[in-house]
Motif scaffolding. Structure first.
Motif, PDB file in Angstrom:
ATOM      1  N   TYR A  47       0.786  -1.229   0.000  1.00  0.00           N
ATOM      2  CA  TYR A  47       0.000   0.000   0.000  1.00  0.00           C
ATOM      3  C   TYR A  47       0.820   1.283   0.000  1.00  0.00           C
ATOM      4  N   PHE A  55      -5.492  -0.789  -5.500  1.00  0.00           N
ATOM      5  CA  PHE A  55      -6.467  -1.494  -4.654  1.00  0.00           C
ATOM      6  C   PHE A  55      -7.869  -0.887  -4.785  1.00  0.00           C
ATOM      7  N   TYR A  64     -14.261  -8.856  -7.873  1.00  0.00           N
ATOM      8  CA  TYR A  64     -13.924  -8.647  -6.455  1.00  0.00           C
ATOM      9  C   TYR A  64     -15.204  -8.314  -5.680  1.00  0.00           C
ATOM     10  N   GLY A 175     -13.375  -5.177   5.749  1.00  0.00           N
ATOM     11  CA  GLY A 175     -12.761  -5.481   4.459  1.00  0.00           C
ATOM     12  C   GLY A 175     -12.047  -6.808   4.361  1.00  0.00           C
ATOM     13  N   SER A 176     -12.211  -7.678   5.357  1.00  0.00           N
ATOM     14  CA  SER A 176     -11.498  -8.955   5.370  1.00  0.00           C
ATOM     15  C   SER A 176      -9.987  -8.761   5.486  1.00  0.00           C
ATOM     16  N   ASN A 177      -9.586  -7.646   6.097  1.00  0.00           N
ATOM     17  CA  ASN A 177      -8.161  -7.477   6.397  1.00  0.00           C
ATOM     18  C   ASN A 177      -7.680  -8.589   7.325  1.00  0.00           C
ATOM     19  N   ASN A 180      -5.560 -11.599   6.087  1.00  0.00           N
ATOM     20  CA  ASN A 180      -4.116 -11.574   5.819  1.00  0.00           C
ATOM     21  C   ASN A 180      -3.284 -12.225   6.939  1.00  0.00           C
ATOM     22  N   TYR A 220      -9.286 -12.956  -7.152  1.00  0.00           N
ATOM     23  CA  TYR A 220      -7.850 -12.659  -7.069  1.00  0.00           C
ATOM     24  C   TYR A 220      -7.137 -12.932  -8.388  1.00  0.00           C
ATOM     25  N   THR A 227      -5.235  -7.344 -10.187  1.00  0.00           N
ATOM     26  CA  THR A 227      -4.549  -8.043  -9.096  1.00  0.00           C
ATOM     27  C   THR A 227      -3.081  -8.278  -9.474  1.00  0.00           C
ATOM     28  N   PHE A 230      -1.291  -5.090  -9.015  1.00  0.00           N
ATOM     29  CA  PHE A 230      -1.177  -4.842  -7.572  1.00  0.00           C
ATOM     30  C   PHE A 230       0.037  -5.591  -7.017  1.00  0.00           C
ATOM     31  N   GLU A 296       1.054 -12.964  -0.610  1.00  0.00           N
ATOM     32  CA  GLU A 296      -0.146 -12.690   0.198  1.00  0.00           C
ATOM     33  C   GLU A 296      -0.956 -13.941   0.487  1.00  0.00           C
ATOM     34  N   SER A 298      -4.950 -14.546   1.642  1.00  0.00           N
ATOM     35  CA  SER A 298      -6.260 -13.954   1.923  1.00  0.00           C
ATOM     36  C   SER A 298      -7.171 -15.093   2.370  1.00  0.00           C
TER      37      SER A 298
HETATM   38  C1  AVJ Z   1      -7.460  -5.636   1.591  1.00  0.00           C
HETATM   39  C2  AVJ Z   1      -6.286  -7.540   2.389  1.00  0.00           C
HETATM   40  C3  AVJ Z   1      -8.659  -7.572   2.271  1.00  0.00           C
HETATM   41  O1  AVJ Z   1      -6.954  -9.883   0.691  1.00  0.00           O
HETATM   42  O2  AVJ Z   1      -8.792  -9.440  -0.375  1.00  0.00           O
HETATM   43  C4  AVJ Z   1      -7.127  -7.665  -2.963  1.00  0.00           C
HETATM   44  C5  AVJ Z   1      -6.197  -7.277  -0.584  1.00  0.00           C
HETATM   45  N1  AVJ Z   1      -5.275  -8.595  -2.502  1.00  0.00           N
HETATM   46  N2  AVJ Z   1      -6.715  -8.337  -4.041  1.00  0.00           N
HETATM   47  C6  AVJ Z   1      -7.735  -9.109   0.157  1.00  0.00           C
HETATM   48  C7  AVJ Z   1      -6.210  -7.836  -1.979  1.00  0.00           C
HETATM   49  C8  AVJ Z   1      -5.582  -8.902  -3.764  1.00  0.00           C
HETATM   50  C9  AVJ Z   1      -7.427  -7.595   0.189  1.00  0.00           C
HETATM   51  N3  AVJ Z   1      -7.434  -7.089   1.598  1.00  0.00           N
END
Ligand code: AVJ
Length: 335
Positions: A47, A55, A64, A175-177, A180, A220, A227, A230, A296, A298
């Protein structure tokens, strides 16, 4: 180019001197992550200004579904939520962890302001870029709102805020943070949150739920390549901040989703055998053809996993809000 403390001075010629501040945690991540087997770089560092912009575009991508699902939930449940946050109209402090651009939060702020709710808004973010933009926007839309922004670590911010006010704290982690985190990290996170809150405080978390694996995988692996961009932006950030020479065209994006573990995983894939220089770290990184960098996780949850998470960290589940498709859940934990 040389690193002085955590600042890099980039002398373009004798007359122009620009200075880029580099997060020491990022320096550390690149140094250690690219030496691991398999290589890895944390999504925490996605970020920067450009990554935050990409994003935002992802959140509008047709695949998404997460953002739209949660927006629906909050829109449908806002009156119910305000009732839970302040049953007798008492004041409360709305603390948002990882506020980002606050798209969904603004929906709540708008409604709470309309209802003349007595609250302060404390967005917390480690990304200064995202936080500054959010604060400017909120100030402009609601000049009378009590704003308490924190450019800080989540827990440091919570502890500070606790000392400043005795009002009930309502922590938003949207946001489903939470996805992670590794599973043991999530339990640990909620335990730490529990320790920093007082009885009666609340936590509202956005969880992406397990569903048809193809739907999750597509989220994703979008067709516009957002993506992918990103993910690749992480390499661009290393090039810019650490004077590296990653050739972005020589890396691809690859996504897996395992319905058994509930983990979507993102990878960058080296398309050739190649050598990359990270000059500010004095480091040469070798890639085999097909070698990956893991970037990552998710995670997607089941209802019983969420209930267990609450239980293990001492919280009780005080509310369960979901969208009509059952894709996503905003779950209220009570301390
Ligand atoms: C912001 C972490 C919730 O994991 O869905 C979006 C980031 N990565 N597309 C996720 C993300 C790829 C997103 N978060």
């Amino acid at each position: 180019m040389a690193i002085h403390g955590n600042t890099i001075d980039d002398s373009i010629d004798n007359t122009v001197l620009t200075s880029v501040t580099v997060d020491p945690a990022f320096v550390d991540e690149v140094r250690t992550g690219l030496q691991k087997t398999p290589k890895r770089l944390s999504s925490r560092f996605f970020y920067d200004a450009e990554g935050s912009r990409i994003f935002q575009a992802i959140m509008h991508a047709p695949e998404y579904y997460l953002t739209r699902s949660e927006y629906d939930i909050l829109d449908t449940s806002k009156a119910d939520l305000l009732q839970r946050f302040a049953p007798a109209g008492e004041d409360f402090e709305l603390v948002e962890l990882g506020a980002g651009d606050g798209l969904k939060t603004k929906l709540l702020l708008r409604y709470f302001a309309e209802q003349a709710a007595d609250f302060a808004y404390a967005p917390v973010d480690i990304s200064a870029d995202a936080l500054d933009e959010l604060v400017a926007d909120v100030r402009q839309q609601w000049p009378h709102l009590r704003l308490n922004p924190r450019h800080d670590d989540y827990f440091a911010a919570l502890e500070q805020l606790a000392q400043e006010s005795s009002a009930r704290r309502v922590v938003l982690f949207l946001g489903s943070n939470v996805g992670n985190f590794a599973p043991d990290e999530a339990a640990d996170f909620y335990r730490q949150l529990y320790d920093r809150l007082r009885p009666g405080d609340l936590v509202l978390t956005g969880f992406d739920l397990q569903k048809h694996p193809a739907i999750i995988h597509a989220a994703y692996n979008d067709r516009q390549g957002l993506t992918k961009a990103f993910n690749l932006n992480l390499l661009r950030r290393i090039n810019r901040e650490l004077d590296a020479d990653f050739d972005l065209a020589a890396f691809d994006h690859y996504e897996t989703y395992s319905p058994e573990t509930g983990e979507a995983r993102s990878y960058l894939v080296s398309q050739t055998a190649q050598m990359v220089q990270v000059r500010a770290l004095n480091m040469t990184v070798l890639f085999q053809s097909g070698e990956i960098i893991h970037t990552e996780i998710s995670r997607k949850f089941t209802r019983s996993q969420i209930e267990q998470l609450a239980q293990r960290s001492g919280f009780s589940v005080a509310g369960w809000f979901t969208d009509t498709k059952g894709y996503f859940a905003d779950v209220l934990f009570a301390r």
